[in-house]
Design a protein around this motif. Structure first.
Motif, short mmCIF file in Angstrom:
data_model
loop_
_atom_site.label_atom_id
_atom_site.label_comp_id
_atom_site.label_asym_id
_atom_site.label_seq_id
_atom_site.Cartn_x
_atom_site.Cartn_y
_atom_site.Cartn_z
N SER A 34 38.56 25.91 73.75
CA SER A 34 37.34 25.35 73.18
C SER A 34 37.79 24.40 72.08
O SER A 34 38.60 24.79 71.23
N VAL A 35 37.27 23.19 72.10
CA VAL A 35 37.86 22.15 71.23
C VAL A 35 36.84 21.57 70.25
O VAL A 35 35.73 21.21 70.64
N VAL A 36 37.25 21.48 68.99
CA VAL A 36 36.50 20.70 68.01
C VAL A 36 37.08 19.29 68.03
O VAL A 36 38.26 19.08 67.71
N VAL A 37 36.25 18.34 68.45
CA VAL A 37 36.67 16.94 68.51
C VAL A 37 36.25 16.29 67.20
O VAL A 37 35.11 15.87 67.02
N ASN A 38 37.20 16.25 66.26
CA ASN A 38 36.88 15.64 64.96
C ASN A 38 37.20 14.15 64.99
O ASN A 38 38.26 13.74 65.48
N ASP A 39 36.30 13.34 64.48
CA ASP A 39 36.62 11.92 64.25
C ASP A 39 35.60 11.30 63.31
O ASP A 39 34.40 11.45 63.49
N LEU A 40 36.12 10.62 62.31
CA LEU A 40 35.26 9.94 61.34
C LEU A 40 34.63 8.70 61.97
O LEU A 40 33.58 8.22 61.53
N GLY A 41 35.29 8.16 62.99
CA GLY A 41 34.72 7.03 63.73
C GLY A 41 34.74 5.71 62.97
O GLY A 41 33.91 4.83 63.22
N GLY A 42 35.70 5.54 62.05
CA GLY A 42 35.78 4.30 61.28
C GLY A 42 36.74 3.30 61.90
O GLY A 42 37.19 3.46 63.03
N ARG B 93 40.33 0.85 61.88
CA ARG B 93 41.75 1.23 61.80
C ARG B 93 42.30 1.17 60.38
O ARG B 93 43.36 1.72 60.09
N HIS B 94 41.59 0.47 59.47
CA HIS B 94 42.05 0.40 58.08
C HIS B 94 41.33 1.41 57.18
O HIS B 94 41.43 1.34 55.96
N GLY B 95 40.56 2.31 57.78
CA GLY B 95 39.89 3.35 57.00
C GLY B 95 38.51 2.94 56.52
O GLY B 95 37.95 3.57 55.62
N ASP B 96 37.94 1.91 57.13
CA ASP B 96 36.62 1.42 56.73
C ASP B 96 35.55 2.00 57.66
O ASP B 96 35.79 2.20 58.84
N GLY B 97 34.38 2.29 57.13
CA GLY B 97 33.22 2.67 57.93
C GLY B 97 33.28 4.05 58.53
O GLY B 97 34.24 4.81 58.31
N SER B 98 32.24 4.40 59.28
CA SER B 98 32.19 5.68 59.98
C SER B 98 31.12 5.61 61.06
O SER B 98 30.21 4.77 61.00
N SER B 99 31.26 6.47 62.06
CA SER B 99 30.31 6.49 63.17
C SER B 99 30.48 7.79 63.94
O SER B 99 31.56 8.39 63.94
N THR B 100 29.39 8.24 64.59
CA THR B 100 29.48 9.48 65.36
C THR B 100 29.93 9.21 66.81
O THR B 100 30.21 10.14 67.56
N LYS B 101 30.00 7.94 67.16
CA LYS B 101 30.19 7.57 68.57
C LYS B 101 31.53 8.05 69.16
O LYS B 101 31.58 8.57 70.28
N ALA B 102 32.61 7.88 68.37
CA ALA B 102 33.94 8.20 68.91
C ALA B 102 34.01 9.68 69.31
O ALA B 102 34.39 10.02 70.45
N ALA B 103 33.63 10.57 68.39
CA ALA B 103 33.70 12.01 68.68
C ALA B 103 32.74 12.37 69.81
O ALA B 103 33.09 13.13 70.72
#
Ligand code: NAD
Length: 307
Positions: A35-43, A45-55
């Protein structure tokens, strides 16, 4: 063929699993029963922004194949929230793959405080926070498999990556100590040194190599290190393109720069022995701190008994 290695009943947290390498780790572990927790901030490559889309996208991919997964959108800087997602949804945490990463490449003279801090916060502090949150649960259940993600830039240095290579080498230090502290609780910590095609490497790797370096070729190496039957603890594994090799620190035979215990030491004594100091022809691996310090005892004993 031998029975396939499974992760049934295991709960895995993969940070930065919305893309690149982390996505392939999450897919493979889920395919094998975790069972996997798929963590991702979704920003970016330079650490800017965030989004739920990637995870979300990776969770959908896993579910479409019949696997179990939940998304988590926290930054690894809030590692305790990511582990809480595992506990809330699956009741435990067995495997933690610290994989989330960003780049802020600059030549050393141009690195700003922000470039330095952000890279350290995501790679080194993020791995610390997430691992420290998982640690008491792993200790209690006497089981844990932790992965740190280093880099050839960390082990060897790389032009324009002083901030990144410092953080990535820091993770090797963290790996080495966690391997010692976790051993008696059956918590193993190992480090992957990957080379793969991803958005972090698309402008770094030569185009012909880029196509060949599929991230999914590293996932089985990481999954093996996360399996209960893998006894490694503290290993550093370089991997890419379906190749894998252990990395170790070596020390030369060295030389005592003094003749007697009462002698002082001059700069000229050092100069005159420098060839022997730097001779690596009889180098041996530095595996434990006991081994590292034991030769000092030998040197002191030889000096004390010197005629
Ligand atoms: P990637 O950009 O495809 O994946 C990294 C993921 O981490 C992204 O999806 C990003 O959104 C996520 N992320 C970034 N900051 C985050 C944060 N604060 N919290 C949670 N998630 C965050 O890159 P990748 O190449 O797959 O990199 C994975 C890891 O491997 C990184 O640690 C990277 O430094 C390391 N690495 C990669 C290579 C390579 O050749 N690709 C080489 C050496 C090391």
């Amino acid at each position: 063929m031998a029975e396939k290695l499974r992760f049934n009943g295991r709960v895995a947290v993969v940070t930065g699993a919305g893309a690149g390498l982390g996505r392939t780790y999450a897919l493979l572990l889920a395919e094998r029963g975790a069972s996997v927790v798929v963590n991702d901030l979704g920003g970016g490559r330079h650490g800017d922004g965030s989004s739920t889309k990637a995870a979300d996208t990776v969770v959908e991919e896993i579910k479409a194949k019949g696997g179990k997964a939940v998304p988590d959108y926290n930054s690894v800087e809030d590692g305790e929230k990511i582990i809480q997602t595992a506990l809330d949804n699956f009741g435990r945490v067995d495997i933690l793959i610290n994989n989330a990463g960003i780049l802020r490449d600059r030549t050393f003279a141009r690195i700003s405080d922000q470039d330095w801090d952000l890279v350290h916060r995501v790679h080194l502090k993020g791995s610390f926070k997430t691992t420290q949150a998982a640690w008491p649960h792993m200790r209690k259940q006497q089981y844990g498999r932790i992965i740190m993600t280093s880099s050839q830039s960390g082990l060897c240095g790389n032009f324009g990556q002083a901030n990144y290579s410092a953080a990535k080498y820091g993770l090797v230090g963290l790996n080495n100590t966690l391997a010692l502290e976790g051993d008696k609780y059956n918590i193993h910590c190992n480090t992957i040194v990957p080379t793969a095609a991803s958005r972090l490497t698309e402008d770094i790797l030569p185009p012909d190599m880029f196509a060949e370096l599929r991230p999914c070729l590293i996932a089985p190496v990481v999954a093996w290190l996360c399996h209960e039957s893998c006894g490694d603890n503290g290993s550093i594994i370089d991997s890419g393109a379906g190749y894998a090799a252990q990395c170790q620190m070596y020390r030369g035979e060295g030389v005592s720069l003094r003749k007697r215990i009462t002698d002082d030491l001059s700069i000229e004594d050092v100069r005159d022995s420098w060839e022997k100091v730097t001779d690596m022809s009889k180098a041996t691996p530095l595996t434990t701190i006991q081994a590292a310090t034991s030769n000092l005892m030998t040197v002191l004993e030889e000096l004390r008994t010197a005629p």
